[in-house]
Scaffold this active site. Structure first.
Site, PDB file in Angstrom:
ATOM      1  N   ASP A  41       0.862  -1.177   0.000  1.00 46.17           N
ATOM      2  CA  ASP A  41       0.000   0.000   0.000  1.00 46.17           C
ATOM      3  C   ASP A  41       0.903   1.232   0.000  1.00 46.17           C
ATOM      4  O   ASP A  41       1.727   1.399   0.903  1.00 46.17           O
ATOM      5  CB  ASP A  41      -0.881  -0.014   1.252  1.00 46.17           C
ATOM      6  CG  ASP A  41      -1.874   1.135   1.317  1.00 46.17           C
ATOM      7  OD1 ASP A  41      -1.711   2.126   0.565  1.00 46.17           O
ATOM      8  OD2 ASP A  41      -2.815   1.049   2.126  1.00 46.17           O
ATOM      9  N   ALA A  85      -1.210   9.767 -12.482  1.00 43.16           N
ATOM     10  CA  ALA A  85      -2.511   9.586 -13.127  1.00 43.16           C
ATOM     11  C   ALA A  85      -3.528  10.426 -12.373  1.00 43.16           C
ATOM     12  O   ALA A  85      -4.123   9.982 -11.391  1.00 43.16           O
ATOM     13  CB  ALA A  85      -2.903   8.116 -13.131  1.00 43.16           C
ATOM     14  N   TYR A 138     -11.925  11.859  -3.481  1.00 43.78           N
ATOM     15  CA  TYR A 138     -11.220  11.560  -4.730  1.00 43.78           C
ATOM     16  C   TYR A 138     -10.815  12.851  -5.442  1.00 43.78           C
ATOM     17  O   TYR A 138      -9.641  13.028  -5.791  1.00 43.78           O
ATOM     18  CB  TYR A 138     -12.112  10.711  -5.630  1.00 43.78           C
ATOM     19  CG  TYR A 138     -11.466  10.268  -6.915  1.00 43.78           C
ATOM     20  CD1 TYR A 138     -10.431   9.331  -6.908  1.00 43.78           C
ATOM     21  CD2 TYR A 138     -11.896  10.753  -8.147  1.00 43.78           C
ATOM     22  CE1 TYR A 138      -9.836   8.903  -8.090  1.00 43.78           C
ATOM     23  CE2 TYR A 138     -11.317  10.326  -9.330  1.00 43.78           C
ATOM     24  CZ  TYR A 138     -10.285   9.405  -9.297  1.00 43.78           C
ATOM     25  OH  TYR A 138      -9.705   8.992 -10.472  1.00 43.78           O
ATOM     26  N   THR A 147     -12.546   6.376 -19.077  1.00 44.61           N
ATOM     27  CA  THR A 147     -11.860   5.321 -19.831  1.00 44.61           C
ATOM     28  C   THR A 147     -12.549   3.986 -19.554  1.00 44.61           C
ATOM     29  O   THR A 147     -12.996   3.736 -18.435  1.00 44.61           O
ATOM     30  CB  THR A 147     -10.384   5.256 -19.434  1.00 44.61           C
ATOM     31  OG1 THR A 147      -9.789   6.547 -19.633  1.00 44.61           O
ATOM     32  CG2 THR A 147      -9.628   4.242 -20.275  1.00 44.61           C
TER      33      THR A 147
END
Length: 337
Positions: free
Chosen positions: A73, A129, A160, A190
């Site tokens: 992680d 990303a 997020y 995507t």
């Protein structure tokens, strides 16, 4: 037949073997990226904690030369020699990132700090990303990279949206303060093979519902728009961006500028699957963007990149994937990391 893509050709031309870390490498995008990098001849270190990634996405790579895997992680620091880093480690669908919002924010913020420190120590180039969600529910259409966005910092998507915005800030601060070579890609919707059937995003939802003959659920009246990029095109964009001159950091939009309403998407899925599913409507979730379409002028100019796969073609490939997958759906959803 595989189509030779510009990003992969660039990576092959620069044939010096690179040690490349892909975080989130067992996920939908990460597993496709690992494959592309291996095809270009590099040593790929795939890292994932299996919070949303699946072992089955990378099982076929286990015996591949120059492929290794680390279960980890990125909220916890890690250190080893590396030349490039692609940071894809973060849940990207609302049901998954909202399930543990604090950890989602930690993944974007603490995870980025840890990877930026790794890049700084080893003089590695690092790609983040990021996401079109940094634009929030945009007041500017189509979205250009200079737009600062319209984001609710307290809403259900904030873990997020704001986590990714903060990660971009950290990337630029490390570039300016420590000279770290950074690249920032803002990813628009995507889709493609290896999306989880319980992913929760619109393409996978519609396809799974249509193949099972369930009602297709549209949130809102279906007039909201999205732009859908097939996974192969996006991965090519990643490779073009990573191989671009060091002076170009981004952020740069990577997505398909062809805009469709959600209602149009549902109709295409029904047509391509031959489904008898009905379309039903539910209330629109809080902070769900009304319009989403990238301006990719910068990507075309700086990277010589643009998508090639049409929605019709990409949906066909994705539907075939899910059609095969549904026969084996229980093991996928109950997979134990």
């Amino acid at each position: 037949m595989l189509i030779a893509r510009r990003g992969q050709n660039i990576m092959r031309e620069r044939a010096v073997l690179q040690r490349i870390l892909v975080t989130g490498g067992a996920g939908f995008l990460g597993s496709h990226l690992c494959e592309a990098l291996l095809r270009s001849g590099h040593h790929v270190i795939c890292l994932d904690d299996f919070s949303t990634g699946l072992r089955r996405n990378i099982e076929h790579l286990a015996d591949t030369e120059h492929f290794s895997f680390i279960e980890h992680d990125i909220v916890t620091p890690i250190d080893f020699d590396v030349d490039q880093i692609f940071n894809l480690a973060c849940p990207a669908s609302p049901p998954h990132y909202q399930a543990n919002p604090i950890h989602t924010t930690k993944t974007s913020v603490l995870g980025s700090l840890n990877l930026l420190e790794l890049a700084r120590r080893h003089n590695a180039r690092i790609l983040q990303a990021s996401t079109s969600e940094v634009y929030g529910d945009p007041n500017v259409h189509p979205q250009v990279e200079s737009y600062w966005g319209n984001v609710n910092p307290f809403g259900p998507r904030a873990c997020y949206d704001e986590g990714k915005r903060c990660a971009e800030t950290l990337f630029f601060d490390y570039h300016q303060s420590h000279g770290v070579a950074v690249k920032i890609a803002r990813i628009f919707n995507t889709y493609g093979p290896r999306m989880r059937p319980d992913d929760g995003r619109v393409v996978s939802n519609f396809i799974v519902q249509a193949l099972k003959g369930d009602d297709i659920t549209i949130y809102g009246d279906g007039s909201q728009t999205r732009s859908f990029c097939f996974v192969d095109d996006l991965i090519d964009g990643f490779l073009c961006l990573m191989a671009s001159p060091a002076s170009f950091t981004g952020p740069v939009n990577l997505g398909n500028p062809c805009e469709f309403t959600i209602g149009e998407l549902a109709e295409q899925v029904i047509e391509l699957t031959g489904s008898t599913s009905r379309i039903v409507h539910r209330p629109l979730p809080i902070d769900d963007p009304r319009q989403r379409r990238p301006d990719i002028s910068m990507a075309m100019r700086k990277l010589d990149w643009q998508p090639r796969v049409t929605l019709f073609e990409g949906l066909g490939k994705t539907i075939r994937h899910f059609d095969r997958l549904l026969a084996d759906i229980d093991p996928i959803l109950t997979e134990v990391a």
